[in-house]
Design a protein around this motif. Structure first.
Motif, PDB file in Angstrom:
ATOM      1  N   ASP A   1       0.851  -0.743   0.026  1.00 15.78           N
ATOM      2  CA  ASP A   1       0.181  -0.103  -0.178  1.00 15.78           C
ATOM      3  C   ASP A   1       0.709   1.510  -0.364  1.00 15.78           C
ATOM      4  OD1 ASP A   1      -2.548  -2.093   0.485  1.00 15.78           O
ATOM      5  OD2 ASP A   1      -2.682  -1.042   2.014  1.00 15.78           O
ATOM      6  N   VAL A   2       2.094   1.182   1.003  1.00 11.87           N
ATOM      7  CA  VAL A   2       2.645   2.294   1.053  1.00 11.87           C
ATOM      8  C   VAL A   2       3.385   2.188  -0.290  1.00 11.87           C
ATOM      9  CG1 VAL A   2       4.528   3.706   1.571  1.00 11.87           C
ATOM     10  CG2 VAL A   2       3.024   1.598   3.074  1.00 11.87           C
ATOM     11  N   ARG A   3       3.817   1.202  -1.434  1.00  9.07           N
ATOM     12  CA  ARG A   3       4.632   1.729  -2.146  1.00  9.07           C
ATOM     13  C   ARG A   3       3.826   2.330  -3.426  1.00  9.07           C
ATOM     14  NH1 ARG A   3       8.640  -3.000  -5.087  1.00  9.07           N
ATOM     15  NH2 ARG A   3       9.342  -2.020  -6.736  1.00  9.07           N
ATOM     16  N   ALA A   4       2.574   2.006  -3.556  1.00  6.43           N
ATOM     17  CA  ALA A   4       1.735   2.180  -4.749  1.00  6.43           C
ATOM     18  C   ALA A   4       1.582   3.398  -4.132  1.00  6.43           C
ATOM     19  CB  ALA A   4       0.262   1.241  -4.382  1.00  6.43           C
ATOM     20  N   PHE A   5       1.037   4.186  -3.155  1.00  8.93           N
ATOM     21  CA  PHE A   5       0.738   4.970  -2.407  1.00  8.93           C
ATOM     22  C   PHE A   5       2.477   6.110  -3.162  1.00  8.93           C
ATOM     23  CE2 PHE A   5       1.757   9.289  -0.050  1.00  8.93           C
ATOM     24  CZ  PHE A   5      -0.257  10.088   0.212  1.00  8.93           C
ATOM     25  N   LEU A   6       3.014   5.505  -3.050  1.00  2.51           N
ATOM     26  CA  LEU A   6       4.771   6.738  -3.110  1.00  2.51           C
ATOM     27  C   LEU A   6       4.626   6.656  -4.884  1.00  2.51           C
ATOM     28  CD1 LEU A   6       7.233   8.295  -2.721  1.00  2.51           C
ATOM     29  CD2 LEU A   6       8.033   5.778  -2.440  1.00  2.51           C
TER      30      LEU A   6
ATOM     31  N   LYS B   1       2.001   6.523  -6.985  1.00  2.00           N
ATOM     32  CA  LYS B   1       0.877   7.116  -7.589  1.00  2.00           C
ATOM     33  C   LYS B   1       1.607   8.945  -7.377  1.00  2.00           C
ATOM     34  CE  LYS B   1      -3.975   8.511  -6.613  1.00  2.00           C
ATOM     35  NZ  LYS B   1      -5.062   7.937  -6.423  1.00  2.00           N
ATOM     36  N   LYS B   2       2.474   9.506  -5.996  1.00  2.00           N
ATOM     37  CA  LYS B   2       1.920  11.203  -5.967  1.00  2.00           C
ATOM     38  C   LYS B   2       3.582  10.956  -6.928  1.00  2.00           C
ATOM     39  CE  LYS B   2       3.298  13.626  -2.014  1.00  2.00           C
ATOM     40  NZ  LYS B   2       1.818  13.941  -2.231  1.00  2.00           N
ATOM     41  N   GLU B   3       4.696   9.875  -6.799  1.00  2.00           N
ATOM     42  CA  GLU B   3       5.663  10.060  -7.535  1.00  2.00           C
ATOM     43  C   GLU B   3       6.032   9.865  -9.159  1.00  2.00           C
ATOM     44  OE1 GLU B   3       8.890  11.604  -6.890  1.00  2.00           O
ATOM     45  OE2 GLU B   3       7.892  12.057  -4.942  1.00  2.00           O
ATOM     46  N   LYS B   4       4.255   9.700  -9.449  1.00  5.70           N
ATOM     47  CA  LYS B   4       3.878   9.512 -10.902  1.00  5.70           C
ATOM     48  C   LYS B   4       4.521   8.639 -11.733  1.00  5.70           C
ATOM     49  CE  LYS B   4       1.033  13.851 -11.633  1.00  5.70           C
ATOM     50  NZ  LYS B   4       0.826  14.859 -11.425  1.00  5.70           N
ATOM     51  N   ALA B   5       5.722   7.265 -11.214  1.00  6.99           N
ATOM     52  CA  ALA B   5       6.494   6.550 -11.661  1.00  6.99           C
ATOM     53  C   ALA B   5       6.681   5.700 -11.007  1.00  6.99           C
ATOM     54  CB  ALA B   5       7.464   7.055 -12.110  1.00  6.99           C
ATOM     55  N   PRO B   6       7.355   4.355 -11.348  1.00  8.63           N
ATOM     56  CA  PRO B   6       7.306   3.274 -10.764  1.00  8.63           C
ATOM     57  C   PRO B   6       8.578   3.343  -9.524  1.00  8.63           C
ATOM     58  CG  PRO B   6       7.601   2.662 -13.225  1.00  8.63           C
ATOM     59  CD  PRO B   6       7.273   3.350 -12.652  1.00  8.63           C
ATOM     60  N   ILE B   7       8.390   2.561  -8.951  1.00 10.53           N
ATOM     61  CA  ILE B   7       9.892   2.824  -7.673  1.00 10.53           C
ATOM     62  C   ILE B   7      10.748   1.887  -8.276  1.00 10.53           C
ATOM     63  CG2 ILE B   7      10.343   3.106  -5.301  1.00 10.53           C
ATOM     64  CD1 ILE B   7       8.856   5.174  -6.109  1.00 10.53           C
ATOM     65  N   PRO B   8      11.855   1.645  -8.808  1.00 13.87           N
ATOM     66  CA  PRO B   8      12.668   0.679  -8.543  1.00 13.87           C
ATOM     67  C   PRO B   8      13.009  -0.342  -7.896  1.00 13.87           C
ATOM     68  CG  PRO B   8      13.654   2.724  -9.679  1.00 13.87           C
ATOM     69  CD  PRO B   8      12.643   3.071  -8.785  1.00 13.87           C
TER      70      PRO B   8
ATOM     71  N   LEU C   1      10.202   9.527   4.068  1.00 15.46           N
ATOM     72  CA  LEU C   1      10.406   8.682   3.280  1.00 15.46           C
ATOM     73  C   LEU C   1       9.993   9.049   2.022  1.00 15.46           C
ATOM     74  CD1 LEU C   1       8.411   5.240   2.814  1.00 15.46           C
ATOM     75  CD2 LEU C   1       8.623   6.771   0.278  1.00 15.46           C
ATOM     76  N   ILE C   2       9.322  10.718   1.165  1.00 18.26           N
ATOM     77  CA  ILE C   2       9.728  11.232   0.017  1.00 18.26           C
ATOM     78  C   ILE C   2      10.458  11.396  -0.127  1.00 18.26           C
ATOM     79  CG2 ILE C   2       8.483  13.213  -1.251  1.00 18.26           C
ATOM     80  CD1 ILE C   2       5.660  11.623  -0.401  1.00 18.26           C
TER      81      ILE C   2
END
Length: 354
Positions: free
Chosen positions: A10-15, A17-24, A51-52
């Protein structure tokens, strides 16, 4: 009120969405490892903003390194090309002599005889051999720890560890073996300490601890299996960076290095990290200003009020405008924190041809 999250996903999905890019994955793993994700799950105030901030810092390092051809976080080169300018002919010969002496150690010879039939493995076959042994060895060993209440020594000299009855075993993941893949990059494999790879790790650790502390585990493993000689630099550096701009340099160097050479090498490394910027020492006033701000800037105290307190304590450095006081106070703190690392300079000359 802080947003509630049920899981790391959930945290990763939120991040994302906020960054508008997948997290490596490698950056996400670092955020988890450093505890930022858990703080969000625990509901700490401002945990998501921290975290951001950390994510952006890690991503900047990763992206800048990638542009320079350098993999960061997940891997590093274990074997540097012999034509690297930082290595001299003396370094190469010294490395060969050390490897020759280590190659004659009885316990190393015994491993090669028992598991390699005295036939060294070509470096391009090391992946295949490691994976084959891991499969044969079976279930990997899990690291675990438990609190001990006391240690008893029996009359026969036997040492008995008495566990705290109120403690529980804490499992910390599988035992890993570091080795260089056929491309030369560091790889890790879970191993069974009772198997062939467990024996290999034990031999490698013994070599590093007692005979060549400058070797890394992957280099020792490669030498045992392939005979490939790790080049031993006169000086090895480890740079630790964080999102606040704090940078620590750890140097491990050979006693052959003269004080003049050490100073020269450190100067090169420092310039590489900070770039062309000149970091001047703070004046006594600005050192005191930074100390005063961190000691007295508490919730509810305005910068104007803080300025008046400063003027009372240090009339020789009094301010009339609280905005200038605010500017100088923050600038002094940032200067002490060493400012922003020049990542492009840091990764310069680290490009590795594939």
């Amino acid at each position: 009120m802080n947003k509630k999250f049920r899981s790391e996903e959930d945290v990763r999905a939120f991040l994302e969405k906020k960054e508008k890019a997948p997290i490596p994955d490698i950056i996400w793993d670092k955020l988890v490892e450093k505890g930022y994700v858990q703080e969000v799950l625990d509901g700490y105030d401002d945990a998501m903003s921290y975290l951001i901030k950390e994510y952006k810092s890690l991503k900047e390092v990763h992206d800048t390194g990638a542009k320079s051809g350098v993999r960061v976080y997940d891997a590093s080169k274990l074997f540097i090309p012999k034509e690297t300018p930082s290595f001299t002919e003396e370094d190469l010969i010294y490395s060969k002599v050390i490897a020759y002496e280590i190659g004659n150690l009885p316990f190393l010879k015994d491993f090669r005889r028992k598991y390699l039939n005295n036939q060294l493995i070509p470096i391009e076959k090391i992946d295949e051999w490691i994976k084959e042994m891991a499969k044969k060895d079976g279930q990997s060993t899990i690291n675990a720890k438990r609190k001990i209440s006391k240690i008893e020594i029996k009359s026969n000299g036997e040492i008995v560890h008495c566990f705290d009855e109120n403690s529980r075993w804490q499992f910390e993941g599988p035992v890993l073996l570091q080795y260089p893949s056929s491309s030369g990059w560091t790889e890790y494999v879970p191993i069974n300490m009772e198997g062939v790879l467990g024996c290999l790790k034990t031999v490698a650790e013994r070599l590093i601890k007692h005979y060549c502390p400058m070797w890394q585990e992957g280099q020792a493993v490669a030498f045992i299996l392939t005979g490939l000689v790790p080049l031993i630099p006169k000086i090895r550096s480890t740079v630790t960076l964080n999102s606040m701009g704090i940078c620590f340099i750890t140097l491990k160097f050979d006693a052959r290095l003269t004080p003049q050479e050490l100073a020269k090498q450190y100067g090169k490394l420092r310039k590489k990290i900070l770039g062309s910027k000149i970091v001047k020492p703070l004046s006594k006033k600005h050192l005191k200003l930074a100390e005063f701000v961190v000691d007295n800037k508490k919730e509810g105290i305005t910068w104007e009020k803080l300025m008046h307190l400063w003027n009372e304590k240090y009339p020789e450095w009094a301010y009339k405008n609280y905005r200038l006081f605010y500017r100088d106070g923050n600038a002094a703190i940032k200067r002490i924190m060493a400012g922003k690392i020049d990542y492009e300079s840091f990764f310069a000359n680290m490009t590795i041809s594939q």
